[in-house]
Design a protein around this motif. Sequence first.
Motif, PDB file in Angstrom:
ATOM      1  N   ILE A   1      -5.212  -5.535   0.796  1.00  0.00           N
ATOM      2  CA  ILE A   1      -4.489  -4.736   1.776  1.00  0.00           C
ATOM      3  C   ILE A   1      -5.288  -3.465   2.048  1.00  0.00           C
ATOM      4  N   SER A   2      -5.327  -3.066   3.310  1.00  0.00           N
ATOM      5  CA  SER A   2      -6.082  -1.865   3.663  1.00  0.00           C
ATOM      6  C   SER A   2      -5.443  -1.207   4.883  1.00  0.00           C
ATOM      7  N   ARG A   3      -5.812   0.033   5.099  1.00  0.00           N
ATOM      8  CA  ARG A   3      -5.274   0.793   6.224  1.00  0.00           C
ATOM      9  C   ARG A   3      -6.406   1.304   7.120  1.00  0.00           C
TER      10      ARG A   3
ATOM     11  N   THR B   1      -2.325   0.335  -4.543  1.00  0.00           N
ATOM     12  CA  THR B   1      -2.055  -0.967  -3.949  1.00  0.00           C
ATOM     13  C   THR B   1      -1.546  -1.917  -5.018  1.00  0.00           C
ATOM     14  N   TYR B   2      -0.726  -2.861  -4.583  1.00  0.00           N
ATOM     15  CA  TYR B   2      -0.095  -3.800  -5.501  1.00  0.00           C
ATOM     16  C   TYR B   2      -0.190  -5.196  -4.898  1.00  0.00           C
TER      17      TYR B   2
ATOM     18  N   TRP C   1       7.870  -2.324  -5.555  1.00  0.00           N
ATOM     19  CA  TRP C   1       7.178  -2.598  -4.295  1.00  0.00           C
ATOM     20  C   TRP C   1       7.581  -3.928  -3.692  1.00  0.00           C
ATOM     21  N   ASN C   2       7.963  -4.892  -4.513  1.00  0.00           N
ATOM     22  CA  ASN C   2       8.280  -6.222  -3.990  1.00  0.00           C
ATOM     23  C   ASN C   2       9.783  -6.440  -3.780  1.00  0.00           C
TER      24      ASN C   2
ATOM     25  N   SER D   1       0.858  -1.174   0.000  1.00  0.00           N
ATOM     26  CA  SER D   1       0.000   0.000   0.000  1.00  0.00           C
ATOM     27  C   SER D   1       0.897   1.228   0.000  1.00  0.00           C
ATOM     28  N   SER D   2       0.851   1.967  -1.074  1.00  0.00           N
ATOM     29  CA  SER D   2       1.725   3.130  -1.208  1.00  0.00           C
ATOM     30  C   SER D   2       1.193   4.307  -0.404  1.00  0.00           C
TER      31      SER D   2
END
Length: 127
Positions: free
Chosen positions: A69-71, A57-58, A108-109, A50-51
């Motif tokens: 994924i969440s915030r 999101t990726y 990101w990975n 999550s950027s």
Amino acid sequence: VQLQASGGGLVQAGGSLRLSCSASGFTLDEYTIAWFRQVPGKEREGVSCSSSSDGSTYYADSVAGRFTISRNNAKNTVYLQMNNLNPDDTARYYCAAAQLILPWASVWNADVKYDYWGQGTLVTVSS
């Protein structure tokens, strides 16, 4: 500065788990947060990200459509909702945080881009 990953456990194939990554000493919404996983003897694999810069999101191809994924900024926590789990998802899952703004779509990975790591939480999926 600490990250704490939790929520792992034993689940049957087809089941769900929700992992949590909570932070102390810093505010997660200022950081890009990723989940990685690792199986003994294998390289660490990026699962999702999550950027912080634009909210993108990726996902790894292997989890796309099953994981989310969440915030929750009020709780200073990032979640990884994992649905339709299969035995190949068995691993120790780590959350990681990075403060720099990077072209996350392409990196990101890459675990070397992250500054802080949690201790990991074990997910075991039985067949």
